[in-house]
Scaffold this active site. Structure first.
Site, PDB file in Angstrom:
ATOM      1  N   TYR A  57       0.106  -1.190  -0.317  1.00 24.54           N
ATOM      2  CA  TYR A  57      -0.100  -0.031   0.274  1.00 24.54           C
ATOM      3  C   TYR A  57       1.162   1.128  -0.205  1.00 24.54           C
ATOM      4  O   TYR A  57       0.443   2.472  -0.397  1.00 24.54           O
ATOM      5  CB  TYR A  57      -1.084  -0.140   1.461  1.00 24.54           C
ATOM      6  N   ARG A  60       1.895   2.271  -3.743  1.00 25.59           N
ATOM      7  CA  ARG A  60       0.602   2.302  -4.217  1.00 25.59           C
ATOM      8  C   ARG A  60       0.561   3.730  -4.164  1.00 25.59           C
ATOM      9  O   ARG A  60      -0.535   4.618  -4.500  1.00 25.59           O
ATOM     10  CB  ARG A  60      -0.726   1.778  -4.085  1.00 25.59           C
ATOM     11  N   GLN A  92     -15.244   2.389  -6.127  1.00 20.59           N
ATOM     12  CA  GLN A  92     -15.057   0.998  -4.848  1.00 20.59           C
ATOM     13  C   GLN A  92     -12.861   1.118  -5.217  1.00 20.59           C
ATOM     14  O   GLN A  92     -12.651   0.342  -4.080  1.00 20.59           O
ATOM     15  CB  GLN A  92     -14.930   0.106  -6.059  1.00 20.59           C
ATOM     16  N   ASN A  93     -12.954   2.857  -5.356  1.00 23.58           N
ATOM     17  CA  ASN A  93     -11.237   2.744  -5.726  1.00 23.58           C
ATOM     18  C   ASN A  93     -10.870   3.563  -4.642  1.00 23.58           C
ATOM     19  O   ASN A  93     -11.782   4.284  -4.171  1.00 23.58           O
ATOM     20  CB  ASN A  93     -11.288   4.092  -6.812  1.00 23.58           C
ATOM     21  N   VAL A  94      -9.541   3.443  -3.701  1.00 22.37           N
ATOM     22  CA  VAL A  94      -8.978   3.938  -3.278  1.00 22.37           C
ATOM     23  C   VAL A  94      -7.936   5.455  -3.528  1.00 22.37           C
ATOM     24  O   VAL A  94      -7.594   5.645  -2.693  1.00 22.37           O
ATOM     25  CB  VAL A  94      -8.154   3.273  -2.336  1.00 22.37           C
ATOM     26  N   HIS A 110     -14.583   1.594  -0.208  1.00 23.74           N
ATOM     27  CA  HIS A 110     -13.670   0.529   0.141  1.00 23.74           C
ATOM     28  C   HIS A 110     -12.575   0.756   0.402  1.00 23.74           C
ATOM     29  O   HIS A 110     -11.252   0.694   0.301  1.00 23.74           O
ATOM     30  CB  HIS A 110     -13.146  -0.463  -1.232  1.00 23.74           C
ATOM     31  N   CYS A 137      -0.049   5.957  15.815  1.00 23.64           N
ATOM     32  CA  CYS A 137      -0.566   6.734  15.662  1.00 23.64           C
ATOM     33  C   CYS A 137      -0.673   8.246  16.337  1.00 23.64           C
ATOM     34  O   CYS A 137      -0.893   8.394  17.349  1.00 23.64           O
ATOM     35  CB  CYS A 137      -1.796   5.592  16.234  1.00 23.64           C
ATOM     36  N   LEU A 203     -14.819  -0.462 -20.535  1.00 27.09           N
ATOM     37  CA  LEU A 203     -14.220  -0.989 -21.853  1.00 27.09           C
ATOM     38  C   LEU A 203     -14.572  -2.102 -22.125  1.00 27.09           C
ATOM     39  O   LEU A 203     -14.663  -2.101 -23.899  1.00 27.09           O
ATOM     40  CB  LEU A 203     -12.413  -1.014 -21.124  1.00 27.09           C
TER      41      LEU A 203
END
Ligand code: BV8
Length: 229
Positions: A57, A60, A92-94, A110, A137, A203
């Site tokens: 992550y 990304r 749905q994309n982060v 999501h 945190c 697509l």
């Protein structure tokens, strides 16, 4: 847009961000950025190898900072700004490309790459660039931050709001999703059952294409502005 349309729900998936350079979910041999889904997008994966999942992550999140929204995100932002009726972009994309294009009425079912979740005090906070290096945190100080991403087997965010929006929708538009992941893949059937018109912009044909009144095939950067404008 037809004059009898007042309430719109738009579902977006990885395909709307593909032309911005972000990988879609299903690459060759079902690998996703070189990983099998079950090795990086499940709570079990995080328990088994937290460093692998954090690195996945973090990479990304770093890549997201180098890409830009495309014409499809910008067209939806124009629609959001100018639409007087109800409108909800369920993604749905982060990634944060809808927001960076200027859209406001966005719900990340999501989760989001730029958010982190403390497993110690349950606080959600802006994610550091690299959680692997900075897992502490800011609220409780414990090194207990995980990506604020909904993994497989976890409950998506905002389901009550999404269900209500689908009940009220006159139009449901699905953009750039394969219709492979639930509960998102079932939204078209709920909307249809409630009498909404349903449009797919993708697509390729998706697993849910049969449920749409109309499916237009092509790149989102062309189809979405043509639909909005
Ligand atoms: C839950 C975060 C319950 C990760 C993601 C069997 C049957 C039914 C359901 C299940 C089942 N077994 C398990 C389940 C449940 C499971 C599920 O659906 N599994 C699937 C694989 C069968 N679902 C869950 O676990 C969900 N939670 O059910 O909870 C519960 C109840 C009570 C209490 C607790 C729990 C949670 C699912 C969320 C998983 N997390 N994302 C991350 O992103 O890092 S899902 C992941 O898939 C991504 O978010 C991605 O967005 C999403 C869906 O994929 P798509 O967006 O559609 O992307 P994809 O690559 O597949 O397709 C891209 C499309 O774009 C293609 O169609 C392509 O043609 C098109 N395209 C490409 N380029 C373009 C384009 N279109 C236009 N223009 C282009 N240029």
């Amino acid at each position: 847009m037809a004059s009898d349309i007042s309430n719109i729900v738009i579902l977006t998936g990885a395909g709307i961000s593909a032309e911005s350079g972000l990988a879609t979910f299903r690459g060759p041999e079902g690998l996703w950025e070189g990983h099998r889904v079950e090795d990086v997008a499940t709570p079990e994966a995080f328990s088994r190898d937290p460093a692998l999942v954090q690195r996945f992550y973090d990479a990304r999140r770093a890549n997201l900072a180098t890409v830009e929204p495309n014409a499809a995100h910008e067209a939806l932002a124009r629609l959001d700004a100018g639409w007087d009726g109800e409108l909800l972009i369920v993604t749905q994309n982060v990634d944060d490309l809808h927001e960076r294009a200027g859209a406001n009425r966005v719900l990340h079912m999501h989760g989001e790459l730029n958010s982190a979740w403390c497993l110690e005090c349950d606080t959600r906070t802006a994610s550091p660039a690299a959680l692997l290096e900075e897992p502490s945190c800011p609220e409780c100080g414990e090194a207990a931050l995980r990506p604020d991403i909904v993994w497989f087997g976890e409950m998506p965010y905002g389901m009550d709001a999404i269900e209500q929006a689908l009940m009220d929708a006159d139009l449901f538009v699905s953009i750039g999703t394969s219709g492979a992941v639930y509960p998102a893949a079932g939204f078209v059937q709920t909307a249809r059952y409630r009498g909404a018109r349903t449009l797919e912009l993708n697509l390729d044909p998706s697993q849910g294409s049969i449920f749409f009144d109309e499916s237009r095939m092509g790149p989102a950067s062309e189809l979405v502005p043509a639909w909005v404008d």
